[in-house]
Design an enzyme around this catalytic site. Structure first.
Site, PDB file in Angstrom:
ATOM      1  N   GLY A 181       0.808  -1.211   0.000  1.00  0.00           N
ATOM      2  CA  GLY A 181       0.000   0.000   0.000  1.00  0.00           C
ATOM      3  C   GLY A 181       0.839   1.258   0.000  1.00  0.00           C
ATOM      4  O   GLY A 181       2.074   1.208  -0.029  1.00  0.00           O
TER       5      GLY A 181
ATOM      6  N   ARG B  87       1.143 -10.390  -0.315  1.00  0.00           N
ATOM      7  CA  ARG B  87       0.528 -11.269  -1.312  1.00  0.00           C
ATOM      8  C   ARG B  87       1.383 -11.382  -2.573  1.00  0.00           C
ATOM      9  O   ARG B  87       1.319 -12.380  -3.290  1.00  0.00           O
ATOM     10  CB  ARG B  87      -0.853 -10.734  -1.707  1.00  0.00           C
ATOM     11  N   ARG B  88       2.136 -10.338  -2.839  1.00  0.00           N
ATOM     12  CA  ARG B  88       2.971 -10.313  -4.041  1.00  0.00           C
ATOM     13  C   ARG B  88       4.259  -9.571  -3.724  1.00  0.00           C
ATOM     14  O   ARG B  88       4.318  -8.825  -2.737  1.00  0.00           O
ATOM     15  CB  ARG B  88       2.235  -9.623  -5.191  1.00  0.00           C
TER      16      ARG B  88
ATOM     17  N   GLY C  63      -4.721  -2.347   4.857  1.00  0.00           N
ATOM     18  CA  GLY C  63      -5.958  -1.597   4.739  1.00  0.00           C
ATOM     19  C   GLY C  63      -6.505  -1.611   3.329  1.00  0.00           C
ATOM     20  O   GLY C  63      -5.752  -1.759   2.362  1.00  0.00           O
TER      21      GLY C  63
ATOM     22  N   TYR D  10     -16.347   2.245   8.959  1.00  0.00           N
ATOM     23  CA  TYR D  10     -14.915   2.556   8.905  1.00  0.00           C
ATOM     24  C   TYR D  10     -14.344   2.931  10.273  1.00  0.00           C
ATOM     25  O   TYR D  10     -13.408   2.264  10.756  1.00  0.00           O
ATOM     26  CB  TYR D  10     -14.666   3.669   7.873  1.00  0.00           C
TER      27      TYR D  10
ATOM     28  N   LYS E  79     -11.821   0.468  12.719  1.00  0.00           N
ATOM     29  CA  LYS E  79     -10.511   0.954  13.161  1.00  0.00           C
ATOM     30  C   LYS E  79     -10.431   0.992  14.684  1.00  0.00           C
ATOM     31  O   LYS E  79      -9.411   0.624  15.284  1.00  0.00           O
ATOM     32  CB  LYS E  79     -10.247   2.352  12.589  1.00  0.00           C
TER      33      LYS E  79
ATOM     34  N   ARG F 263      -9.541   7.721  -5.891  1.00  0.00           N
ATOM     35  CA  ARG F 263     -10.426   7.677  -4.736  1.00  0.00           C
ATOM     36  C   ARG F 263     -11.105   9.027  -4.594  1.00  0.00           C
ATOM     37  O   ARG F 263     -10.468  10.022  -4.256  1.00  0.00           O
ATOM     38  CB  ARG F 263      -9.646   7.338  -3.460  1.00  0.00           C
TER      39      ARG F 263
END
Length: 218
Positions: free
Chosen positions: A11, A35-36, A74, A124, A128, A159
């Protein structure tokens, strides 16, 4: 020097954090669980492990002997849906925290959000807040919660919320550091948080993040 592991390394904040850790003289070993592979993450001290976050406990051996855990996991409700958001921002984060605690990690540094509130009616801030509370109950020697405002970063996806937020906070930033911080500044503050002598549960708001980032040295 310390050793660390990172989750959420792909991220905006996590990728900046990994780059800084690769250059930092404060850490001798950094295990990246993702994940990668993380783009641009290079260096002799970095150990990249591809993981399935639904089975994160299978990577417990990879973090044995590590001192510090950094969590920047996140997603967004718009990207993953309500269930997917909760799975990443609560379940995966808690899996990382519990694995850290069970393997003797002393410090846990979490990227949360301004407005986190376990009693909120909204998904949200409630999620958190729940995570902050539950990790706090694990009793790490040091648990530092980063609560940034708007995060300034280049992202592969658009976004709308962040776009509108920037319109509002840009002029405010001329007068106060309470409203936004860059992904790099947050990453710098996260590293600085591990270097203080203060223990226990701590909350660093946006102003504290910005102030600490200015003190950062590799």
């Amino acid at each position: 020097m310390s050793s660390a592991f990172v989750v959420g390394a792909t991220g905006a904040v996590g990728s900046e954090l990994v780059k800084l850790l690769a250059e930092s003289t404060k850490f001798s070993k950094v295990v990246v669980l993702a994940r990668r592979p993380v783009d641009g993450a290079t260096g002799d001290k970095l150990i990249q492990k591809t993981v399935d976050f639904d089975k994160l406990e299978e990577n417990a051996e990879d973090i044995q002997g590590v001192d510090v855990a950094f969590c920047a996991l996140g997603t967004t409700r718009g990207k993953s849906g309500a269930d997917g958001f909760y799975k990443v921002d609560h379940d995966y984060v808690m899996s990382a925290a519990k694995m850290a605690k069970e393997n003797g990690v002393k410090q846990f540094v979490l990227v949360s959000s301004v407005g986190a509130d376990a009693s909120s009616r909204f998904l949200y801030p409630k999620t958190k807040g729940e995570v902050e509370k539950e990790i706090g109950e694990l009793n790490f020697e040091k648990f530092v919660i980063m609560r940034p405002g708007l995060i300034e970063a280049k992202r592969p996806e658009f976004r709308i919320g962040e776009f509108l937020g920037k319109i509002v906070t840009a002029p405010l930033g001329l007068f106060s550091n309470r409203f936004s911080s860059s992904a790099t500044a947050i990453a710098q503050a996260m590293i600085n948080a591990t270097q203080t002598e203060e223990t226990g549960n701590q909350i660093w708001n946006n102003s504290k993040i910005v102030e600490e980032s200015k003190k950062y040295t590799a």
